[in-house]
Design a protein around this motif. Structure first.
Motif, mmCIF file in Angstrom:
data_model
loop_
_atom_site.group_PDB
_atom_site.id
_atom_site.type_symbol
_atom_site.label_atom_id
_atom_site.label_comp_id
_atom_site.label_asym_id
_atom_site.label_seq_id
_atom_site.Cartn_x
_atom_site.Cartn_y
_atom_site.Cartn_z
ATOM 1 N N LYS A 478 0.835 -1.205 0.000
ATOM 2 C CA LYS A 478 0.000 0.000 0.000
ATOM 3 C C LYS A 478 0.869 1.255 0.000
ATOM 4 N N VAL A 479 1.935 1.224 0.808
ATOM 5 C CA VAL A 479 2.842 2.372 0.866
ATOM 6 C C VAL A 479 3.485 2.597 -0.503
ATOM 7 N N MET A 480 3.916 1.509 -1.143
ATOM 8 C CA MET A 480 4.562 1.638 -2.451
ATOM 9 C C MET A 480 3.604 2.225 -3.487
ATOM 10 N N GLN A 481 2.321 1.874 -3.411
ATOM 11 C CA GLN A 481 1.327 2.431 -4.335
ATOM 12 C C GLN A 481 1.165 3.936 -4.132
ATOM 13 N N VAL A 482 1.138 4.347 -2.856
ATOM 14 C CA VAL A 482 1.018 5.775 -2.550
ATOM 15 C C VAL A 482 2.251 6.529 -3.046
ATOM 16 N N VAL A 483 3.427 5.964 -2.809
ATOM 17 C CA VAL A 483 4.681 6.602 -3.233
ATOM 18 C C VAL A 483 4.725 6.738 -4.756
ATOM 19 N N LYS A 484 4.291 5.712 -5.459
ATOM 20 C CA LYS A 484 4.263 5.785 -6.926
ATOM 21 C C LYS A 484 3.344 6.909 -7.388
ATOM 22 N N GLU A 485 2.216 7.041 -6.719
ATOM 23 C CA GLU A 485 1.281 8.112 -7.078
ATOM 24 C C GLU A 485 1.895 9.478 -6.791
ATOM 25 N N GLN A 486 2.597 9.607 -5.650
ATOM 26 C CA GLN A 486 3.244 10.876 -5.320
ATOM 27 C C GLN A 486 4.294 11.248 -6.375
ATOM 28 N N ILE A 487 5.083 10.272 -6.793
ATOM 29 C CA ILE A 487 6.156 10.530 -7.758
ATOM 30 C C ILE A 487 5.579 10.911 -9.116
ATOM 31 N N THR A 488 4.599 10.148 -9.604
ATOM 32 C CA THR A 488 4.034 10.425 -10.933
ATOM 33 C C THR A 488 3.300 11.765 -10.955
ATOM 34 N N ARG A 489 2.632 12.101 -9.866
ATOM 35 C CA ARG A 489 1.959 13.408 -9.807
ATOM 36 C C ARG A 489 2.983 14.541 -9.805
ATOM 37 N N ALA A 490 4.097 14.350 -9.102
ATOM 38 C CA ALA A 490 5.141 15.378 -9.053
ATOM 39 C C ALA A 490 5.802 15.556 -10.417
ATOM 40 N N LEU A 491 5.945 14.460 -11.167
ATOM 41 C CA LEU A 491 6.599 14.536 -12.476
ATOM 42 C C LEU A 491 5.731 15.238 -13.523
ATOM 43 N N GLN A 506 7.311 17.219 -1.153
ATOM 44 C CA GLN A 506 6.985 17.621 0.223
ATOM 45 C C GLN A 506 5.529 18.058 0.333
ATOM 46 N N ASN A 507 5.030 18.713 -0.724
ATOM 47 C CA ASN A 507 3.633 19.176 -0.708
ATOM 48 C C ASN A 507 2.642 18.039 -0.933
ATOM 49 N N LEU A 508 3.116 16.958 -1.578
ATOM 50 C CA LEU A 508 2.218 15.824 -1.842
ATOM 51 C C LEU A 508 2.315 14.811 -0.694
ATOM 52 N N SER A 509 1.919 15.236 0.470
ATOM 53 C CA SER A 509 1.939 14.337 1.630
ATOM 54 C C SER A 509 0.861 13.270 1.486
ATOM 55 N N TYR A 510 0.881 12.300 2.381
ATOM 56 C CA TYR A 510 -0.126 11.240 2.349
ATOM 57 C C TYR A 510 -1.522 11.835 2.534
ATOM 58 N N THR A 511 -1.635 12.838 3.405
ATOM 59 C CA THR A 511 -2.928 13.498 3.626
ATOM 60 C C THR A 511 -3.419 14.145 2.339
ATOM 61 N N GLU A 512 -2.516 14.799 1.614
ATOM 62 C CA GLU A 512 -2.892 15.447 0.367
ATOM 63 C C GLU A 512 -3.325 14.414 -0.674
ATOM 64 N N ILE A 513 -2.639 13.281 -0.717
ATOM 65 C CA ILE A 513 -3.009 12.211 -1.653
ATOM 66 C C ILE A 513 -4.408 11.693 -1.332
ATOM 67 N N LEU A 514 -4.713 11.539 -0.049
ATOM 68 C CA LEU A 514 -6.052 11.087 0.344
ATOM 69 C C LEU A 514 -7.120 12.072 -0.114
ATOM 70 N N LYS A 515 -6.824 13.381 0.037
ATOM 71 C CA LYS A 515 -7.782 14.406 -0.396
ATOM 72 C C LYS A 515 -8.001 14.327 -1.908
ATOM 73 N N LEU A 516 -6.919 14.172 -2.648
ATOM 74 C CA LEU A 516 -7.030 14.081 -4.108
ATOM 75 C C LEU A 516 -7.817 12.850 -4.522
ATOM 76 N N ARG A 517 -7.535 11.728 -3.843
ATOM 77 C CA ARG A 517 -8.260 10.495 -4.164
ATOM 78 C C ARG A 517 -9.739 10.635 -3.861
#
Length: 726
Positions: A478-491, A506-517
């Motif tokens: 699950k962590v790896m999936q979140v990290v992949k999403e953070q990286i691809t969104r940043a790119l 830094q701005n794409l924290s786990y909380t921010e990813i949850l909000k986006l999802r």
């Protein structure tokens, strides 16, 4: 009464005479029409004349392209292509400099027309031009100092004519001598050379390398990276583009054993920093062709990692095991004990404890962790780079996790291996560059070890996200999936530097990813109750018919397709569209990409839909079965489709993008009465179906829906309430 479809009204020019207005019957042979025109002006020997477009192209009218003639076209009666080729063939051999120069200028212009090109090549014109380059121009070397502009033009027109003639694909590139290659290379190596000559020379070298492995060997012997780099330090973006294209071609065709050698040379010559300062960060905007060449260079550079990515670690190799010992030493600040210090059992126990803290899966022999490919030894390389170049961050991560409870620790070793594999997937390491892509990332040109620095930023992100998720060992995937999403969104924002990329992470924290999802989920509500599902099934055929009509309408509008060639800067185009009654496909060649739709009557070829037997895609297409690096490209394969008609005849397509590919394959399948199965059809179905469901499920009880829109209110008497921000 409208004129018959086969009659075209045109004006025909002839020097010294008034233009002649006449009607051309497209059913009559072209030779008969030319004879009629010649008779009107009392010109003998009509077989020595041809008709030509009186526009900027000056292309000859032939039986093959005559259907391109439109009502109102202006044509010109001129010398036939064969006669013109013969005249120019003689004139370019003149002893008069002025006559030779004029002839070469005319040849450079005329060679763009394939009809003329074929006639000139039949006279062995290519050999004549190469001889002029090899030896003929030397006669004018002594004039260069006193007639430099004339010499530059002479050579420029010669090389331009050569490039245009070769671009038609009539003559093989394998036929050229070493003397010719040396001469072209010498123009590239000269410090002060005419811009047009330099541009043509670079284009010729690129085509030679891409089209012949034998010529690659010869060009590589004549040109070095060091000789190309000065051309990147200028301000002419076209010269810079051609220069990077030659570097890419040499890189792409180099044997495996020479690619790493080339990479070291590129690093030594500081190619990356020169491109960054003179191209990427220059004041000029980067055009599409330059963006493509930068993308290709980026892909080829990352593909150098493939060897390490696919290399398994040998658990018995002491040099490789020493790298793991180095990771342990840096993390725990211990020196490797001598063989005599302490018992063997005690040392094994100590190593096992430390390897567990380092997060390896195999605590006894962590070398086994690196036998998985991908990422193989590349993961270990990344870990060692992080430990040596970001030592504080490395030690903090290892010690931080070793002090946590076992189930809450973020295993550094396992994480690094999986992260390296993920980054290789994101960057498509090992895949050939796409022919149509411009997706380069400026940040990868800001550091000599950009992939390793990319990894260092991402491994720190992974550790941060692990803590934010309060993850346990069971949550690893699950962590790896979140990290992949953070990286691809940043790119996606194309950061200009690694620091900007880090800031975005830094701005794409786990909380921010949850909000986006959550926001995205709200836009994709899925109703699962039985009545809702029944309503969806009832609506689905209506939506599918709507999608089908949209696809057919798009086919009626038509699409411009590009003919794939080795020289992308002079692309050839062709257009295809469906007739309004859905019974005929109209298609034909174009000289340039059109602005808007192309009329049916300008497309000379037709294919009745009733004659279409099947639609094939990908590797099943005839034009994808040919050999060559371009044809094996995965992305090009995904955009290829062919229409089979009659017995073994095919109409071959390569779509400009995935959307057009889906539109055309869907539309053609719909014409054949087959199911539309593309991913875009599924996406459109979901979107339209969800919208229709929401509209039908709106709570409109006791709400009166107006039949006419509400009136627009009157303008206010003044605008004093408007606040001027300036």
């Amino acid at each position: 009464m409208p004129p018959p479809a086969d009659i075209v009204k045109v004006a025909i020019e002839w020097p010294g005479a008034f233009p002649k207005l006449m009607e051309i019957d497209q059913k009559k042979p072209l030779s008969a029409i030319i004879k009629e025109v010649c008779d009107g002006w009392n010109l003998p020997n009509p077989e020595t004349y041809s008709l030509q477009n009186a526009d900027s192209t000056n292309f000859y009218i032939t039986e093959k392209n005559r259907n391109n003639i439109k009502n109102g076209s202006i044509l010109r009666l001129t010398t036939s292509a064969a006669q013109m080729a013969q005249q120019l063939h003689e004139r370019i051999q003149s002893s008069s400099m002025d006559m030779k120069l004029d002839a070469l200028k005319d040849l450079a212009n005329s060679s763009r027309d394939i009809t003329f090109a074929q006639e000139f090549i039949n006279l062995d014109g290519i050999s004549l031009l190469t001889q002029m380059v090899e030896s003929g121009t030397e006669r004018y070397q002594k004039l260069q100092k006193i007639m430099k502009p004339c010499f530059g033009d002479l050579l420029s027109f010669t090389l331009t004519a050569f490039v245009e003639l070769m671009d038609h694909g009539i003559v093989s590139w394998d036929t050229f001598s070493v003397a010719f290659i040396k001469k072209i290379a010498s123009y590239v190596c000269k410090s002060a050379m005419d811009t047009a000559v330099l541009q043509r020379s670079l284009a010729i070298l690129e085509s030679m390398v891409l089209n012949s492995q034998d010529l690659y060997q010869k060009v590589a012997q004549e040109i070095t990276i060091g000789q190309l780099i000065p051309h990147l330090q200028g301000t002419d973006q076209d010269i810079q583009t051609y220069t990077i294209a030659v570097i890419n071609a040499l890189f792409l065709k180099a044997p495996e054993e020479k690619r790493q050698e080339m990479a070291h040379i590129l690093a030594q010559k500081q190619l990356r920093s020169i491109i960054l300062s003179n191209v990427i960060r220059s004041n000029k905007p980067i055009n599409d062709e330059m963006a493509h060449q930068l993308y290709v260079l980026q892909v080829l550079t990352f593909n150098l990692l493939e060897d390490r990515m696919m290399t398994k670690m040998d658990p018995q190799d002491q040099a490789q095991r020493d790298i793991i010992f180095e990771l342990r030493r840096i993390a725990f600040d211990v020196e490797c004990e001598s063989n005599n210090s302490g018992s063997i059992e005690k040392r094994k126990s100590m190593y096992t404890r430390d390897y567990k803290k380092l997060g390896f899966i195999n605590h006894v022999n962590p070398a086994v962790d690196f036998t998985q490919i991908p990422p193989g030894m590349l993961a270990l390389d990344n870990m060692l780079y992080f430990a040596r170049h970001h030592q504080d961050a490395y030690i903090r991560i290892v010690l931080e996790n070793s002090s946590r409870e076992d189930k809450h620790e973020c295993p550094f070793g396992r994480s690094s291996i999986e992260l390296t594999k993920m980054l290789c997937e994101i960057l498509k390491v090992g895949e050939l560059p796409s022919e149509n892509c411009h997706d380069f990332h400026p940040m990868f040109f800001t550091h000599d070890r950009s992939f390793e620095e990319f990894f260092c930023n991402c491994i720190q992100l992974l550790n941060k996200t692990w803590k934010e998720m309060r993850a346990t060992s069971e949550d690893f995937n699950k962590v790896m999936q979140v990290v992949k999403e953070q990286i691809t969104r940043a790119l996606t924002i194309k950061p200009n530097s690694l620091d900007q990329f880090k800031s975005r992470l830094q701005n794409l924290s786990y909380t921010e990813i949850l909000k986006l999802r959550q926001s995205e989920r709200m836009n994709q509500e899925d109703f699962q109750s039985r009545p809702i599902l029944e309503l969806r099934e009832k609506i689905q055929p209506e939506i599918m018919e709507l999608i089908k009509q949209q696809r057919l309408n798009r086919l009626c509008e038509g699409t411009c397709f590009r003919k794939i060639s080795s020289r992308r800067r002079q692309d050839k185009f062709w257009y295809c569209r469906l007739s309004p009654n859905h019974k005929v496909l109209h298609y034909g060649d174009l000289e340039e990409s059109p602005q808007g739709e192309v009329p049916h009557d300008s497309l000379q070829d037709k294919l009745p839909v009733a004659d279409i037997k099947a639609v094939v895609t990908g590797k099943d297409c005839p034009h994808m079965k040919e050999k060559g690096a371009l044809k094996q490209n995965k992305e090009v394969l995904e955009l290829a489709f062919s229409v089979l008609y009659e017995s073994d005849e095919y109409l071959n397509f390569i779509a400009p993008d995935k959307h057009e590919y889906c539109v055309w394959t869907d539309g053609l399948n719909a014409l054949l009465g087959k199911e539309m199965t593309s991913e875009f059809t599924r996406s459109d179905m979901d979107t339209l179906l969800n919208m229709e469901m929401k509209l039908r499920l709106l709570d409109l009880e006791n709400i009166q829906i107006p039949e006419v829109p509400p009136p627009i209110p009157k303008e206010p008497s003044n605008y004093d309430f408007v606040y001027d921000c300036n």
